[in-house]
Each structure stands twice: as structure tokens, then as C-alpha cells.
Design an enzyme around this catalytic site. Structure first.
Site, mmCIF file in Angstrom:
data_model
loop_
_atom_site.group_PDB
_atom_site.id
_atom_site.type_symbol
_atom_site.label_atom_id
_atom_site.label_comp_id
_atom_site.label_asym_id
_atom_site.label_seq_id
_atom_site.Cartn_x
_atom_site.Cartn_y
_atom_site.Cartn_z
ATOM 1 N N CYS A 77 66.635 86.736 51.755
ATOM 2 C CA CYS A 77 66.947 87.965 52.481
ATOM 3 C C CYS A 77 66.401 89.171 51.716
ATOM 4 O O CYS A 77 66.168 89.085 50.504
ATOM 5 C CB CYS A 77 68.454 88.137 52.644
ATOM 6 S SG CYS A 77 69.180 87.008 53.856
ATOM 7 N N ARG A 128 76.874 82.241 54.308
ATOM 8 C CA ARG A 128 76.006 81.136 53.936
ATOM 9 C C ARG A 128 75.560 81.256 52.480
ATOM 10 O O ARG A 128 74.469 80.833 52.119
ATOM 11 C CB ARG A 128 74.805 81.126 54.882
ATOM 12 C CG ARG A 128 74.512 79.745 55.445
ATOM 13 C CD ARG A 128 73.518 79.819 56.601
ATOM 14 N NE ARG A 128 74.167 79.817 57.881
ATOM 15 C CZ ARG A 128 73.706 80.467 58.953
ATOM 16 N NH1 ARG A 128 72.602 81.168 58.873
ATOM 17 N NH2 ARG A 128 74.358 80.410 60.089
ATOM 18 N N ASP A 131 84.364 85.796 57.854
ATOM 19 C CA ASP A 131 84.706 84.392 57.617
ATOM 20 C C ASP A 131 85.527 84.243 56.341
ATOM 21 O O ASP A 131 85.442 85.059 55.428
ATOM 22 C CB ASP A 131 83.426 83.551 57.507
ATOM 23 C CG ASP A 131 82.717 83.424 58.855
ATOM 24 O OD1 ASP A 131 83.408 83.443 59.888
ATOM 25 O OD2 ASP A 131 81.477 83.322 58.851
ATOM 26 N N ASP A 179 84.700 82.979 64.275
ATOM 27 C CA ASP A 179 83.953 81.733 64.124
ATOM 28 C C ASP A 179 84.916 80.793 63.404
ATOM 29 O O ASP A 179 85.227 80.994 62.229
ATOM 30 C CB ASP A 179 82.671 81.984 63.324
ATOM 31 C CG ASP A 179 81.550 81.038 63.752
ATOM 32 O OD1 ASP A 179 81.864 79.997 64.376
ATOM 33 O OD2 ASP A 179 80.375 81.330 63.457
ATOM 34 N N CYS A 227 74.014 90.393 51.343
ATOM 35 C CA CYS A 227 75.337 90.905 51.703
ATOM 36 C C CYS A 227 76.371 90.145 50.885
ATOM 37 O O CYS A 227 76.372 88.910 50.872
ATOM 38 C CB CYS A 227 75.602 90.676 53.185
ATOM 39 S SG CYS A 227 74.284 91.262 54.262
ATOM 40 N N CYS A 241 78.349 87.278 52.553
ATOM 41 C CA CYS A 241 77.530 86.261 53.233
ATOM 42 C C CYS A 241 78.311 84.970 53.438
ATOM 43 O O CYS A 241 78.901 84.423 52.526
ATOM 44 C CB CYS A 241 76.277 85.964 52.420
ATOM 45 S SG CYS A 241 75.200 84.754 53.209
ATOM 46 N N LYS A 265 82.537 79.761 67.946
ATOM 47 C CA LYS A 265 83.035 81.130 68.140
ATOM 48 C C LYS A 265 84.098 81.153 69.230
ATOM 49 O O LYS A 265 83.861 80.686 70.333
ATOM 50 C CB LYS A 265 81.864 82.036 68.510
ATOM 51 C CG LYS A 265 80.823 82.076 67.401
ATOM 52 C CD LYS A 265 79.558 82.756 67.848
ATOM 53 C CE LYS A 265 78.486 82.678 66.778
ATOM 54 N NZ LYS A 265 77.896 81.320 66.657
ATOM 55 N N ARG A 296 72.482 74.096 72.377
ATOM 56 C CA ARG A 296 71.729 74.969 71.486
ATOM 57 C C ARG A 296 71.951 74.577 70.039
ATOM 58 O O ARG A 296 72.982 73.992 69.701
ATOM 59 C CB ARG A 296 72.085 76.437 71.697
ATOM 60 C CG ARG A 296 73.552 76.748 71.601
ATOM 61 C CD ARG A 296 73.863 77.930 72.537
ATOM 62 N NE ARG A 296 75.200 78.465 72.375
ATOM 63 C CZ ARG A 296 76.284 77.917 72.911
ATOM 64 N NH1 ARG A 296 76.205 76.781 73.576
ATOM 65 N NH2 ARG A 296 77.462 78.472 72.749
ATOM 66 N N ARG A 318 76.028 72.214 66.879
ATOM 67 C CA ARG A 318 77.461 72.248 67.103
ATOM 68 C C ARG A 318 77.789 72.325 68.586
ATOM 69 O O ARG A 318 78.790 71.813 69.036
ATOM 70 C CB ARG A 318 78.029 73.464 66.368
ATOM 71 C CG ARG A 318 79.403 73.891 66.815
ATOM 72 C CD ARG A 318 79.969 74.942 65.883
ATOM 73 N NE ARG A 318 79.933 74.489 64.508
ATOM 74 C CZ ARG A 318 79.753 75.280 63.458
ATOM 75 N NH1 ARG A 318 79.590 76.563 63.613
ATOM 76 N NH2 ARG A 318 79.735 74.775 62.250
ATOM 77 N N TYR A 319 76.958 73.028 69.339
ATOM 78 C CA TYR A 319 77.221 73.261 70.759
ATOM 79 C C TYR A 319 76.365 72.313 71.600
ATOM 80 O O TYR A 319 75.339 71.813 71.134
ATOM 81 C CB TYR A 319 76.861 74.706 71.113
ATOM 82 C CG TYR A 319 77.782 75.755 70.528
ATOM 83 C CD1 TYR A 319 79.071 75.922 71.020
ATOM 84 C CD2 TYR A 319 77.364 76.592 69.502
ATOM 85 C CE1 TYR A 319 79.911 76.905 70.509
ATOM 86 C CE2 TYR A 319 78.192 77.578 68.988
ATOM 87 C CZ TYR A 319 79.462 77.729 69.498
ATOM 88 O OH TYR A 319 80.284 78.706 68.994
#
Ligand SMILES: *Cc1c(COP(=O)(O)O)cnc(C)c1O
Length: 359
Positions: free
Chosen positions: A108, A117, A275, A312, A112, A115, A319, A99, A95-96
Site C-alpha cells: 500500500c 489484513r 473489525d 463484516d 492504515c 488494517c 457483511k 463473487r 465466501r459468497y
């Protein structure tokens, strides 16, 4: 001694039935609907997090125990950050300019409930090295990428051998200046941070780890020791915290969290607005709450304890930082400022430079 793999397998709560058995059926009055909610996303609570739950509905419980409100999808988005749209090859989000994000593990230790994702995390158990080949080729071909961020799922749930292989392969790419790992393992499964793992990671410097703590109680003695082992391996540690209703949407809680992170050798990096992800609506707070927290940190405690507060951006904007307003006015002559305590100060601009006429 029990290996971390055994510990995770044998001592985690990995089904709703195990959860009900542990906390009692009276905590789950609408179990059938809860099963539906739980079907939408992986469920597991690792031993360290099970131990931290003091009572139903507390900040640790809220992060990991499925809730009926997950069924209320509202205007939540499945891929709120448009990570898949910015994915040139499987497992890479680019995206950037310089990076890229590299998803190396779908698993995981604890899942969470907020999450971002959740569409991807959970199954299958593993991504094979062969499936990652196109990602490696992409990183090799794109010499503008100087920073790669391994994420998932949790990269540190992979075996030592696999982590070693991934790092070795990345380090062989000359333009990758730094490697980053995003991991919640120091919080969820501190036993995973073995001396052997640290011995592997330290061979691949410059390597950074961003971890994820949301509540001061999560900095248990075991977590602090795990963080210390990573820091002793020369790894700079950051923390990405998510602002969550009923978990840390409170000035005193956040300040204590940031201070405890610093004491554990972790530099707070980001506080994220939660998010707009489908099924996590009940975790969202207002943006003002985040600004209030930053205002309560800046100046009132160590500058090192003040992370960037970011959203984000939905749709893949990346971000975007938000700051409380400290600038009252800004002209060619002066800037009028308010300090952390609300007092007014004036800073004069330099005398204006006249353009130099040539000839
Ligand atoms: C967060 C993120 C990064 C890293 O951003 P930094 O601000 O450099 O930490 C890179 N790529 C994607 C897709 C991200 O979401």
C-alpha cells in the site's frame, strides 16, 4: 516531472526515525516501546497524507502513525474475517455464492493502522504472475463466479503493465461479468491515477472501483481530480469508509464526508464497523454510534449520500447490514412507521388474498 514511483519512494515517511525527525521527539516519549508496536505491521505514510497532518493526534495522524495501543491485543483476532479459512487457493477468498476476492498486491502507499489484513500486507514487495496462476485457474474453473474483486494491499500500486495483464487475463474468462478494484490510491497517492492508467482501465469495462476515504479533509483538490479522471474513464466509483474512533465517529464529520464524496462523483457504498482485529482495539466505537450516524444521514441529506452500514461478521459471516429502527409495528393489516424526523405514519397492507381452491 517526478514519477509516482519516485514520489512514493523519496517523499514518504517510511521509518520511525523519519517520523520522529519530521514531528519532533517530544511527540514520541516512549520511542523504544513504539518501535515494538511498529514491528508488528508495515509502516509508511505517503506524501499526500504527510501533508494532510495538521497536528499530532488529528484524524489523519491517528490513521497512519503507530500508537502504543497497538501492543494491546486484547481479544482482537489475527484473521478476524476468517479470510484464510475461506481461501480455496492462495490469494482467493471465496465466501459468497457468485463473487470472489482476489488479492493481487501486498503493498500500500500508506499503511492504515487499523488494517484488517495486516497479517498479509507488507512483505514481500510483489506477487509474481506465476504465483497467481492457481488463482486464475480457480476463477476459470468456477463458472458461478460472475464478479471478481481485486484487492490487497492496493492493486493500483502495481505497474501499468501488470494491471493491464491482470485485467486482460480476467476479461478472458467468459463468466466474469464484472471486475472490481478496491483501492485507496485516489486518497493516498492521487498522482498514481495517471491518464495512462485510466486509458488501460477503460478497456476492461464493466469495471468498478471502490475507493476508501475516512475523513472529509482527505478529499483534497488532487484527490478530487484523480477521482474525476477515473469517472471520466467511465468507471463507477464507490467508497468504503471505516467507522473509526477519533477519526470520523461524529455525525457532522460523516455527513460532510459523504457529501464531499458525492461532489467528487463517488457514491458512498459501505460504512463498516471497525473489525475486531488484533492491535486495532483503540479504533473501535460502539455499534450505536454507527446507527446514530445513519439516522442522521437518512432523510436529512441526499439519499445518494447514505451508504449501507455493515458489520463484516467475525469468523467469516460476510457483511451484515444494520439499520436504525423505523418500523414501530408490523401486522397483517398495517405497518406503523416513524419517518426520519420521528413522525408517525401508517401504511395499510393490501387486502389479504384468500387461497384459490381448485376443483
Ligand atoms: C466484501 C467482500 C465481497 C464483496 O461483497 P459485496 O457486498 O458484493 O460488495 C466479496 N468477497 C469477500 C470475501 C468480501 O469480503
Amino acid at each position: 516531472m517526478q514519477s509516482w514511483q519516485e514520489l512514493l519512494r523519496k517523499k514518504s515517511l517510511a521509518s520511525l526515525d523519519a517520523l520522529v525527525a519530521k514531528f519532533g521527539p517530544e511527540q514520541f516519549p516512549d520511542l523504544e516501546r513504539l518501535r515494538q508496536a511498529a514491528l508488528n505491521f508495515e509502516f509508511r505514510i505517503s506524501p499526500a497524507m504527510v501533508d494532510l497532518i495538521k497536528s499530532p493526534g488529528d484524524p489523519i495522524w491517528r490513521q497512519y502513525v503507530p500508537d502504543l495501543q497497538e501492543l494491546e491485543v486484547g481479544d482482537g483476532l489475527v484473521d478476524s474475517l476468517a479470510e484464510d479459512a475461506h481461501s480455496p487457493v492462495p490469494n482467493i477468498t471465496h465466501r459468497y455464492p457468485d463473487r470472489a476476492l482476489f488479492l493481487v498486491s501486498p503493498v500500500c502507499a500508506s499503511y492504515c493502522r487499523f488494517c484488517t489484513r495486516r497479517r498479509k500486507v507488507g512483505d514481500p514487495e510483489k506477487i509474481s504472475m506465476r504465483e497467481l496462476e492457481s488463482a486464475f485457474r480457480y476463477l476459470e474453473a468456477h463458472s458461478e463466479i460472475r464478479d471478481v474483486i481485486m484487492s490487497g494491499g492496493d492493486p493500483l500500486l502495481l505497474s501499468d503493465r501488470r494491471i493491464d495483464e491482470l485485467c486482460r487475463r480476467l476479461r478472458a474468462i467468459p463468466h466474469l461479468e464484472i471486475i472490481r478494484i478496491g483501492s485507496r490510491v485516489p486518497c493516498h497517492l492521487p498522482e498514481r491515477v495517471t491518464p495512462e492508467l485510466c486509458g488501460i482501465l477503460r478497456r476492461y469495462h464493466p469495471l468498478y472501483i471502490n475507493t476508501h476515504f475516512n475523513h472529509p479533509d482527505e478529499l483534497t483538490p488532487a484527490a478530487v481530480e484523480a477521482l474525476g479522471r477515473l469517472a471520466d474513464a467511465g468507471i463507477p466509483l464507490g467508497c468504503q469508509t471505516v467507522l473509526l474512533k477519533g477519526v470520523n465517529d461524529d455525525v457532522a464529520v460523516m455527513k460532510l464526508l459523504m457529501q464531499k464524496l458525492l461532489a467528487a462523483r463517488v457514491r458512498p457504498y459501505y460504512i463498516y464497523m471497525c473489525d475486531q482485529v488484533a492491535g486495532a482495539e483503540h479504533f473501535r466505537t460502539t455499534v450505536e454510534k454507527g446507527l446514530e450516524i445513519i439516522r442522521a444521514l437518512r432523510g436529512w441529506t441526499s439519499g445518494l449520500a447514505v451508504p449501507h452500514f455493515v458489520i463484516d461478521a467475525p469468523g467469516g459471516g460476510g457483511k451484515i447490514p444494520l439499520l436504525p429502527e423505523y418500523v414501530e409495528s408490523l401486522t397483517d393489516d398495517a405497518v406503523v412507521l416513524r419517518n426520519y424526523a420521528g413522525r408517525r405514519y401508517v401504511y395499510r397492507q393490501p387486502a389479504r388474498q384468500e387461497p384459490i381452491l381448485v376443483g
